[in-house]
Scaffold this active site. Structure first.
Site, PDB file in Angstrom:
ATOM      1  N   ASP A  31       0.862  -1.185   0.000  1.00  0.00           N
ATOM      2  CA  ASP A  31       0.000   0.000   0.000  1.00  0.00           C
ATOM      3  C   ASP A  31       0.899   1.237   0.000  1.00  0.00           C
ATOM      4  OD1 ASP A  31      -1.756   2.170   0.817  1.00  0.00           O
ATOM      5  OD2 ASP A  31      -3.147   0.653   1.538  1.00  0.00           O
ATOM      6  N   ILE A  32       0.607   2.227  -0.854  1.00  0.00           N
ATOM      7  CA  ILE A  32       1.449   3.431  -0.901  1.00  0.00           C
ATOM      8  C   ILE A  32       1.103   4.406   0.221  1.00  0.00           C
ATOM      9  CG2 ILE A  32       1.937   3.249  -3.366  1.00  0.00           C
ATOM     10  CD1 ILE A  32      -0.094   5.578  -3.772  1.00  0.00           C
ATOM     11  N   GLU A  96     -12.521   3.960  -0.827  1.00  0.00           N
ATOM     12  CA  GLU A  96     -12.059   5.109  -1.605  1.00  0.00           C
ATOM     13  C   GLU A  96     -11.713   4.731  -3.031  1.00  0.00           C
ATOM     14  OE1 GLU A  96      -8.771   6.552   0.694  1.00  0.00           O
ATOM     15  OE2 GLU A  96     -10.071   7.563   2.140  1.00  0.00           O
ATOM     16  N   VAL A  97     -11.242   3.511  -3.254  1.00  0.00           N
ATOM     17  CA  VAL A  97     -10.932   3.017  -4.587  1.00  0.00           C
ATOM     18  C   VAL A  97     -11.974   1.951  -4.912  1.00  0.00           C
ATOM     19  CG1 VAL A  97      -9.234   1.853  -6.036  1.00  0.00           C
ATOM     20  CG2 VAL A  97      -8.473   3.500  -4.311  1.00  0.00           C
ATOM     21  N   HIS A 101     -10.795  -4.518  -2.642  1.00  0.00           N
ATOM     22  CA  HIS A 101      -9.428  -4.785  -2.196  1.00  0.00           C
ATOM     23  C   HIS A 101      -9.412  -5.100  -0.702  1.00  0.00           C
ATOM     24  CE1 HIS A 101     -10.132  -0.421  -1.935  1.00  0.00           C
ATOM     25  NE2 HIS A 101      -9.220  -0.365  -0.983  1.00  0.00           N
ATOM     26  N   HIS A 103      -7.235  -5.189   2.637  1.00  0.00           N
ATOM     27  CA  HIS A 103      -6.047  -4.683   3.324  1.00  0.00           C
ATOM     28  C   HIS A 103      -5.529  -5.780   4.249  1.00  0.00           C
ATOM     29  CE1 HIS A 103      -6.581  -0.300   2.451  1.00  0.00           C
ATOM     30  NE2 HIS A 103      -7.830  -0.708   2.247  1.00  0.00           N
TER      31      HIS A 103
END
Length: 145
Positions: A31-32, A96-97, A101, A103
């Site tokens: 994760d960035i 948010e995306v 996904h 985490h």
């Protein structure tokens, strides 16, 4: 559904990523914006904006890969004591995306990450009522398993 997200670019190899795992169905990368060192994202190659759009077998695969990654985090230099899985489905849940996904968040004592909520203590009758409502939704919708 608009399949375009940054995740589509990562899957295509046109956006930079620090890839950790790839197979025919899913990819996992750093994760960035990590909440702890070693924070990973596991995503399906086929875009699904929400859990409702995600094939259940592919959803299972996300968690299987997440489980393998959790073990790898413990054995790596991250050397965490625990791991949280987090999946936000919808804006209100914090998504948010809009490409499902998972985490995979490594945890160590004092890392500063945590869930902050106000737990309640509903009456058993209220719990039973909601349980019945949910059971009814499962019965009415054969796609929900």
């Amino acid at each position: 559904m608009n399949p375009y997200t940054i995740f589509s670019e990562i899957i295509a190899g046109t956006a930079p990523s620090s890839m950790v795992y790839e197979d025919a169905d899913v990819v996992a990368f750093m994760d960035i914006r990590p909440v702890t060192p070693g924070h990973l994202l596991v995503i399906p190659r086929v875009p699904a904006r929400s859990l409702a759009e995600l094939d259940p077998e592919l959803g299972g695969k996300l968690f299987q890969v997440g489980q393998r990654l959790a073990a790898a985090l413990r054995e790596s230099e991250v050397n965490c004591d625990g791991v949280n899985f987090f999946l936000a489905d919808g804006v209100t849940a914090g998504q948010e995306v809009f490409h499902v996904h998972l985490h995979v968040i490594p945890r160590t004592p004092g890392d500063g990450f945590g869930l902050h909520a106000r737990a309640t203590s509903p009456q058993r009758a209220d719990l039973d009522y909601l349980a019945g409502s949910i059971r009814g939704a499962l019965q009415r919708n054969p796609g929900v398993s």
